[in-house]
Design a protein around this motif. Sequence first.
Motif, PDB file in Angstrom:
ATOM      1  N   PRO A   1       0.960  -1.216  -0.066  1.00 55.59           N
ATOM      2  CA  PRO A   1      -0.087   0.216  -0.042  1.00 55.59           C
ATOM      3  C   PRO A   1       0.947   1.360  -0.032  1.00 55.59           C
ATOM      4  O   PRO A   1       2.029   1.216   0.198  1.00 55.59           O
ATOM      5  CB  PRO A   1      -0.690  -0.049   1.388  1.00 55.59           C
ATOM      6  CG  PRO A   1      -0.516  -1.336   2.035  1.00 55.59           C
ATOM      7  CD  PRO A   1       0.773  -1.905   1.231  1.00 55.59           C
ATOM      8  N   GLN A   2       0.318   2.406  -0.419  1.00 51.04           N
ATOM      9  CA  GLN A   2       0.906   3.679  -0.206  1.00 51.04           C
ATOM     10  C   GLN A   2       1.553   4.065   0.937  1.00 51.04           C
ATOM     11  O   GLN A   2       0.692   3.611   2.127  1.00 51.04           O
ATOM     12  CB  GLN A   2      -0.054   4.879  -0.519  1.00 51.04           C
ATOM     13  CG  GLN A   2       0.614   6.231  -0.942  1.00 51.04           C
ATOM     14  CD  GLN A   2       1.310   6.083  -1.944  1.00 51.04           C
ATOM     15  OE1 GLN A   2       1.128   5.563  -2.952  1.00 51.04           O
ATOM     16  NE2 GLN A   2       2.311   7.193  -2.024  1.00 51.04           N
ATOM     17  N   GLY A   3       2.849   4.529   1.341  1.00 43.45           N
ATOM     18  CA  GLY A   3       3.576   4.849   2.494  1.00 43.45           C
ATOM     19  C   GLY A   3       3.871   3.604   3.271  1.00 43.45           C
ATOM     20  O   GLY A   3       4.306   3.667   4.472  1.00 43.45           O
ATOM     21  N   VAL A   4       4.142   2.484   2.325  1.00 45.39           N
ATOM     22  CA  VAL A   4       4.557   1.105   2.843  1.00 45.39           C
ATOM     23  C   VAL A   4       5.878   0.607   2.079  1.00 45.39           C
ATOM     24  O   VAL A   4       5.780   0.855   1.075  1.00 45.39           O
ATOM     25  CB  VAL A   4       3.757   0.054   3.311  1.00 45.39           C
ATOM     26  CG1 VAL A   4       4.167  -1.098   3.493  1.00 45.39           C
ATOM     27  CG2 VAL A   4       2.497   0.567   4.143  1.00 45.39           C
ATOM     28  N   ILE A   5       6.728   0.270   2.734  1.00 43.73           N
ATOM     29  CA  ILE A   5       7.719  -0.253   1.963  1.00 43.73           C
ATOM     30  C   ILE A   5       7.999  -1.822   2.171  1.00 43.73           C
ATOM     31  O   ILE A   5       7.811  -2.063   3.545  1.00 43.73           O
ATOM     32  CB  ILE A   5       9.322   0.439   1.971  1.00 43.73           C
ATOM     33  CG1 ILE A   5       9.683   0.309   3.487  1.00 43.73           C
ATOM     34  CG2 ILE A   5       9.018   1.873   1.351  1.00 43.73           C
ATOM     35  CD1 ILE A   5      11.010   0.953   3.679  1.00 43.73           C
ATOM     36  N   ARG A   6       8.341  -2.681   1.048  1.00 47.65           N
ATOM     37  CA  ARG A   6       8.763  -4.025   1.687  1.00 47.65           C
ATOM     38  C   ARG A   6      10.090  -4.213   1.742  1.00 47.65           C
ATOM     39  O   ARG A   6      11.011  -4.042   0.920  1.00 47.65           O
ATOM     40  CB  ARG A   6       8.083  -4.852   0.709  1.00 47.65           C
ATOM     41  CG  ARG A   6       8.415  -6.617   1.079  1.00 47.65           C
ATOM     42  CD  ARG A   6       7.375  -7.372   0.334  1.00 47.65           C
ATOM     43  NE  ARG A   6       6.349  -7.227   0.749  1.00 47.65           N
ATOM     44  CZ  ARG A   6       5.716  -7.727   1.970  1.00 47.65           C
ATOM     45  NH1 ARG A   6       6.227  -8.492   2.789  1.00 47.65           N
ATOM     46  NH2 ARG A   6       4.274  -7.499   2.146  1.00 47.65           N
ATOM     47  N   VAL A   7      10.630  -4.598   2.771  1.00 46.86           N
ATOM     48  CA  VAL A   7      12.373  -4.692   3.146  1.00 46.86           C
ATOM     49  C   VAL A   7      12.348  -6.534   3.056  1.00 46.86           C
ATOM     50  O   VAL A   7      11.901  -6.916   3.686  1.00 46.86           O
ATOM     51  CB  VAL A   7      12.470  -4.193   4.412  1.00 46.86           C
ATOM     52  CG1 VAL A   7      13.993  -4.399   4.652  1.00 46.86           C
ATOM     53  CG2 VAL A   7      12.158  -2.658   4.618  1.00 46.86           C
ATOM     54  N   GLN A   8      13.301  -6.492   2.355  1.00 46.35           N
ATOM     55  CA  GLN A   8      13.978  -7.898   2.106  1.00 46.35           C
ATOM     56  C   GLN A   8      15.215  -8.317   3.277  1.00 46.35           C
ATOM     57  O   GLN A   8      15.975  -7.336   3.118  1.00 46.35           O
ATOM     58  CB  GLN A   8      14.344  -8.310   0.555  1.00 46.35           C
ATOM     59  CG  GLN A   8      13.356  -7.932  -0.278  1.00 46.35           C
ATOM     60  CD  GLN A   8      11.979  -8.935  -0.048  1.00 46.35           C
ATOM     61  OE1 GLN A   8      12.264  -9.990   0.217  1.00 46.35           O
ATOM     62  NE2 GLN A   8      10.767  -8.351  -0.644  1.00 46.35           N
ATOM     63  N   ALA A   9      15.202  -9.301   3.798  1.00 48.56           N
ATOM     64  CA  ALA A   9      16.247  -9.655   4.407  1.00 48.56           C
ATOM     65  C   ALA A   9      16.751 -11.041   4.461  1.00 48.56           C
ATOM     66  O   ALA A   9      16.474 -11.998   5.221  1.00 48.56           O
ATOM     67  CB  ALA A   9      16.367  -9.414   6.120  1.00 48.56           C
ATOM     68  N   PRO A  10      17.377 -11.553   3.195  1.00 39.22           N
ATOM     69  CA  PRO A  10      17.489 -13.138   2.824  1.00 39.22           C
ATOM     70  C   PRO A  10      18.342 -13.704   3.820  1.00 39.22           C
ATOM     71  O   PRO A  10      18.091 -14.938   4.038  1.00 39.22           O
ATOM     72  CB  PRO A  10      18.257 -12.945   1.319  1.00 39.22           C
ATOM     73  CG  PRO A  10      18.871 -11.580   1.177  1.00 39.22           C
ATOM     74  CD  PRO A  10      17.679 -10.521   2.068  1.00 39.22           C
ATOM     75  N   HIS A  11      19.356 -13.168   4.652  1.00 37.40           N
ATOM     76  CA  HIS A  11      20.043 -13.605   5.255  1.00 37.40           C
ATOM     77  C   HIS A  11      19.531 -13.794   6.854  1.00 37.40           C
ATOM     78  O   HIS A  11      20.364 -14.507   7.782  1.00 37.40           O
ATOM     79  CB  HIS A  11      21.521 -13.131   5.754  1.00 37.40           C
ATOM     80  CG  HIS A  11      22.017 -13.046   4.270  1.00 37.40           C
ATOM     81  ND1 HIS A  11      22.647 -14.256   3.449  1.00 37.40           N
ATOM     82  CD2 HIS A  11      22.466 -12.082   3.311  1.00 37.40           C
ATOM     83  CE1 HIS A  11      23.042 -13.809   2.237  1.00 37.40           C
ATOM     84  NE2 HIS A  11      23.086 -12.510   2.184  1.00 37.40           N
ATOM     85  N   LEU A  12      18.558 -13.481   7.238  1.00 35.80           N
ATOM     86  CA  LEU A  12      17.966 -13.128   8.530  1.00 35.80           C
ATOM     87  C   LEU A  12      16.899 -14.088   8.642  1.00 35.80           C
ATOM     88  O   LEU A  12      16.189 -14.694   7.549  1.00 35.80           O
ATOM     89  CB  LEU A  12      17.421 -11.741   8.965  1.00 35.80           C
ATOM     90  CG  LEU A  12      18.736 -10.731   8.879  1.00 35.80           C
ATOM     91  CD1 LEU A  12      18.152  -9.370   9.258  1.00 35.80           C
ATOM     92  CD2 LEU A  12      19.789 -11.095   9.903  1.00 35.80           C
ATOM     93  N   SER A  13      16.297 -14.216  10.021  1.00 38.68           N
ATOM     94  CA  SER A  13      15.272 -15.268  10.126  1.00 38.68           C
ATOM     95  C   SER A  13      13.864 -14.732   9.304  1.00 38.68           C
ATOM     96  O   SER A  13      12.981 -15.555   9.016  1.00 38.68           O
ATOM     97  CB  SER A  13      15.097 -15.792  11.512  1.00 38.68           C
ATOM     98  OG  SER A  13      15.019 -14.434  12.384  1.00 38.68           O
ATOM     99  N   LYS A  14      13.754 -13.220   9.576  1.00 40.09           N
ATOM    100  CA  LYS A  14      12.563 -12.991   9.089  1.00 40.09           C
ATOM    101  C   LYS A  14      12.859 -12.290   7.523  1.00 40.09           C
ATOM    102  O   LYS A  14      13.626 -11.233   7.506  1.00 40.09           O
ATOM    103  CB  LYS A  14      11.947 -11.618   9.909  1.00 40.09           C
ATOM    104  CG  LYS A  14      10.794 -11.039   9.564  1.00 40.09           C
ATOM    105  CD  LYS A  14       9.356 -11.876  10.080  1.00 40.09           C
ATOM    106  CE  LYS A  14       8.380 -11.137   9.593  1.00 40.09           C
ATOM    107  NZ  LYS A  14       7.107 -11.857   9.870  1.00 40.09           N
ATOM    108  N   VAL A  15      12.656 -13.200   6.682  1.00 40.13           N
ATOM    109  CA  VAL A  15      13.069 -13.118   5.328  1.00 40.13           C
ATOM    110  C   VAL A  15      12.424 -11.595   4.877  1.00 40.13           C
ATOM    111  O   VAL A  15      13.012 -11.037   3.991  1.00 40.13           O
ATOM    112  CB  VAL A  15      12.721 -14.049   4.498  1.00 40.13           C
ATOM    113  CG1 VAL A  15      13.262 -13.876   3.064  1.00 40.13           C
ATOM    114  CG2 VAL A  15      13.666 -15.288   4.883  1.00 40.13           C
TER     115      VAL A  15
END
Length: 624
Positions: free
Chosen positions: A536-550
């Motif tokens: 949604p607007q005002g939201v970013i998706r953050v990726q963390a492939p090396h962490l438990s929360k991907v």
Amino acid sequence: RRSGQYTMNHEDSKKTPDGAPFGRSGSQDSLDELSMDDYWKELENIHETRGNNHEEQEALVVKEPDEGELEEEWLKEAGLSNLFESTDDSLESVVFLSTLTRTQKAAVEKRVETVTQTMRKKNKQYQIPDVRDIFRLQCDSKGKVGDGSEPSTVRTYENKNETQDEAKGNARQLSLLPLEDSRLSETAINLEISFSEQAANLKESSVGKMCKGGGDDTLLPNFRLPKDKTGTTKIGDLAPQDMKKVYSLALIELTALYDILGTEFKQQKAAKIKTKDSGLFGVPLSVLLEQDQKKVPGTKTPLIFQKLISQIEESTLETEGLLRIPGVAARVKSLCQELEAKFYEGTFNWENVKQHDAASLLKLFIRELPQPLLTVEYLKAFQDVQNLPTRKQQLQALNLLVLLLPEANRDTLKVLLEFLQRVIEHRDKNKMTLKNVAMVMAPNLFTFRGFGSKTIEQSEFVMAAGTANVMRFMIQYQKLLWTIPKFIVDQVRKQNTESQKKEKKDKAMKKLLKKMAYDREKHEKQDKTPNDADVPQGVIRVQAPHLSKVSMAIQLTEELKAGDIVARFLSQKSGNVQTLKKEEVFLYEIGGNIGERCLDDDTYMNDLYQLNPNAEWVIKSKNS
């Protein structure tokens, strides 16, 4: 005797009246009350060491360039050598030129004009464009490169007044350039506006003042980095493809700054000489790193350099006269030969190395590099920093020069300056203040066989205090020097945006020619729809492939910082993934109008999102 002659010469120079508001800073004045003995003693030690070295390597020879050769080489270094060719690359140069400031364009135009005149004299076979046509082409293409439409107004560089829209798009660099506030000039370093534009504005407003200071360390201005909500960018934070653009922009900006301030900027060029292809002392940095990286993958500075520093620090940094008092010459020479034979075998006995001998070996290592640590190309430019009118401009020039150094030289210089700062932190015990350390180290960085010795000795009384002051600046303001100015990062973003527009236009044309536009657009729409709905607007998706929360959707707020996002991910613990510490991972801005950028923890994410809404956000370690 030498100190006395320096004082006498300096006394005479003081008789020259100085009424010009835009005069020199007088770098020597800041060292008036200092004894130059440390400098001259160090210089004598250097000459004695060289005199005792029977295996002295071939001296460095600087070539005098032919007419126009210097400017042609400059254009090549700036990535603009293809301006005279009708190729796809020349269109890239047009995009590059469209991002330059007024003063940067003037610097390019001056060099292009010189090369053009030289080519005409030499009767080159191909047609030589007029310099005005090059910049007119750049202006014409603004409308075409951007969106494919015809330009509404053709405007050449001769019209130096920027429109309001251009000024906003160019990070308020020209139309909104404020007059320098004298209350802030001693502390604030403006990284948002081109340094050469600031100098031009200061010169035109006739408010430039000579900035003199005494010899006391405390009288150096307290320059500080301004807080930037979109994050401070350090050397090493950007991807290689963007650093190439930074290099070109820094070269043009430095040249423009020197042009505005009336200081000649000439890149030196060394003739090729035979150098050692193995060993420790007198070996090129690139060769040292190549052999060291086989033993320690990823190392960025020579192992012998690192070991000498750690050996000095293992004793104590409180030793009086550290770096100033030389080791015993015969013993240093013997250690040097023994290190050459045993260092890589791991059989050298470090326990018998005295601290002053290790310090002498460290300085010897720097001096014996076949080419200066500050490079042949830019050593003179580093020396000429002392001639710039104000301390702020001296610091700005040093910042740009550090950006121009090759990575190996820059990394080695950084480790050296950090070590020197640690020595100075123990000045109460070791009696080595910033001034003392600068005077001892300046001859080791600024004197070189072949051309360094002549440059220094023929005018050493003028150069001594100046190079010592440049050394002081590099030590005192090293954190600031490793910062990439925001205006340069903004120009890189603008270049990337313009290039992407051009690529999109080229792709659209190919689709049309192949009659596949409809199918591809349909396919792209199908791909995009779920993603747009997902975030949604005002939201970013953050990726963390090396962490438990991907992956995690993050709601942007005015106060949310990059460090907060990293902390949120790290708080999601899992036994399946290796635990990483806060200082080991960073949030990266990837794509959009930047290749890749490591964010500092204080970056305000909403402000950065507004600047680069098409970026992807990934958490990873710097080495991955």
